[in-house]
Design a protein around this motif. Sequence first.
Motif, PDB file in Angstrom:
ATOM      1  N   GLN A 118      -4.628  23.481 -16.039  1.00 18.62           N
ATOM      2  CA  GLN A 118      -4.995  24.668 -15.306  1.00 18.62           C
ATOM      3  C   GLN A 118      -5.909  25.876 -16.323  1.00 18.62           C
ATOM      4  O   GLN A 118      -6.994  26.388 -15.857  1.00 18.62           O
ATOM      5  N   LEU A 119      -5.446  25.751 -17.653  1.00 18.78           N
ATOM      6  CA  LEU A 119      -6.148  26.734 -18.272  1.00 18.78           C
ATOM      7  C   LEU A 119      -7.351  26.184 -18.746  1.00 18.78           C
ATOM      8  O   LEU A 119      -8.378  26.815 -18.971  1.00 18.78           O
ATOM      9  N   ARG A 120      -7.466  24.844 -18.691  1.00 16.98           N
ATOM     10  CA  ARG A 120      -8.825  24.119 -19.300  1.00 16.98           C
ATOM     11  C   ARG A 120      -9.909  24.429 -18.062  1.00 16.98           C
ATOM     12  O   ARG A 120     -11.016  24.773 -18.495  1.00 16.98           O
ATOM     13  N   LEU A 121      -9.505  24.568 -16.654  1.00 18.12           N
ATOM     14  CA  LEU A 121     -10.414  24.717 -15.674  1.00 18.12           C
ATOM     15  C   LEU A 121     -10.623  26.409 -15.945  1.00 18.12           C
ATOM     16  O   LEU A 121     -11.880  26.672 -15.761  1.00 18.12           O
ATOM     17  N   GLU A 122      -9.602  27.228 -16.004  1.00 19.23           N
ATOM     18  CA  GLU A 122     -10.030  28.529 -16.155  1.00 19.23           C
ATOM     19  C   GLU A 122     -11.109  29.018 -17.082  1.00 19.23           C
ATOM     20  O   GLU A 122     -11.898  29.914 -17.173  1.00 19.23           O
TER      21      GLU A 122
ATOM     22  N   GLY B   9     -16.553  26.309 -19.549  1.00 21.01           N
ATOM     23  CA  GLY B   9     -17.903  26.865 -19.413  1.00 21.01           C
ATOM     24  C   GLY B   9     -17.817  28.400 -20.093  1.00 21.01           C
ATOM     25  O   GLY B   9     -19.083  28.939 -20.365  1.00 21.01           O
ATOM     26  N   LEU B  10     -16.679  28.854 -20.835  1.00 18.26           N
ATOM     27  CA  LEU B  10     -16.733  29.995 -21.361  1.00 18.26           C
ATOM     28  C   LEU B  10     -16.941  29.923 -22.924  1.00 18.26           C
ATOM     29  O   LEU B  10     -16.390  28.741 -23.295  1.00 18.26           O
ATOM     30  N   SER B  11     -17.433  30.726 -23.497  1.00 16.02           N
ATOM     31  CA  SER B  11     -17.593  30.933 -25.101  1.00 16.02           C
ATOM     32  C   SER B  11     -16.352  30.947 -25.843  1.00 16.02           C
ATOM     33  O   SER B  11     -15.590  31.612 -24.808  1.00 16.02           O
ATOM     34  N   ASP B  12     -16.269  30.832 -27.032  1.00 16.40           N
ATOM     35  CA  ASP B  12     -15.025  31.557 -27.663  1.00 16.40           C
ATOM     36  C   ASP B  12     -14.801  32.806 -27.420  1.00 16.40           C
ATOM     37  O   ASP B  12     -13.725  33.358 -27.486  1.00 16.40           O
ATOM     38  N   ILE B  13     -15.811  33.665 -27.419  1.00 18.13           N
ATOM     39  CA  ILE B  13     -15.741  35.212 -27.590  1.00 18.13           C
ATOM     40  C   ILE B  13     -15.307  35.485 -25.885  1.00 18.13           C
ATOM     41  O   ILE B  13     -14.408  36.363 -25.875  1.00 18.13           O
ATOM     42  N   GLU B  14     -15.890  34.763 -24.867  1.00 17.24           N
ATOM     43  CA  GLU B  14     -15.762  35.192 -23.687  1.00 17.24           C
ATOM     44  C   GLU B  14     -14.119  34.651 -23.339  1.00 17.24           C
ATOM     45  O   GLU B  14     -13.299  35.450 -22.408  1.00 17.24           O
ATOM     46  N   GLN B  15     -13.702  33.580 -23.928  1.00 15.93           N
ATOM     47  CA  GLN B  15     -12.287  33.271 -23.817  1.00 15.93           C
ATOM     48  C   GLN B  15     -11.427  34.297 -24.465  1.00 15.93           C
ATOM     49  O   GLN B  15     -10.420  34.708 -23.794  1.00 15.93           O
ATOM     50  N   ARG B  16     -11.491  34.731 -25.286  1.00 11.04           N
ATOM     51  CA  ARG B  16     -10.768  35.878 -26.438  1.00 11.04           C
ATOM     52  C   ARG B  16     -10.740  37.107 -25.352  1.00 11.04           C
ATOM     53  O   ARG B  16      -9.740  37.467 -25.544  1.00 11.04           O
TER      54      ARG B  16
END
Length: 71
Positions: A19-23, A26-33
């Motif tokens: 579920q987290l992988r899907l969420e 496509g996001l960069s590390d900064i976007e994930q953070r």
Amino acid sequence: MKQKNDIDCVALKDEIQAQLRLEFQGLSDIEQRDRIRQELETSDSIAARKWRMTRENAPSGSRDPSIISVA
């Protein structure tokens, strides 16, 4: 008497990770953070409340906005 546990912890972990992988797909590390920080700042979960309390009690010079810590 011990109650029978019908929870498959490994399957639950795998499901949450998928579920987290899907969420975060496509996001960069900064976007994930940034997304994690936003969730921690707005959530009422126990982990988020602990994170906010830890940040509030940290010495003022030690707060780096790019670091997310749950210690």
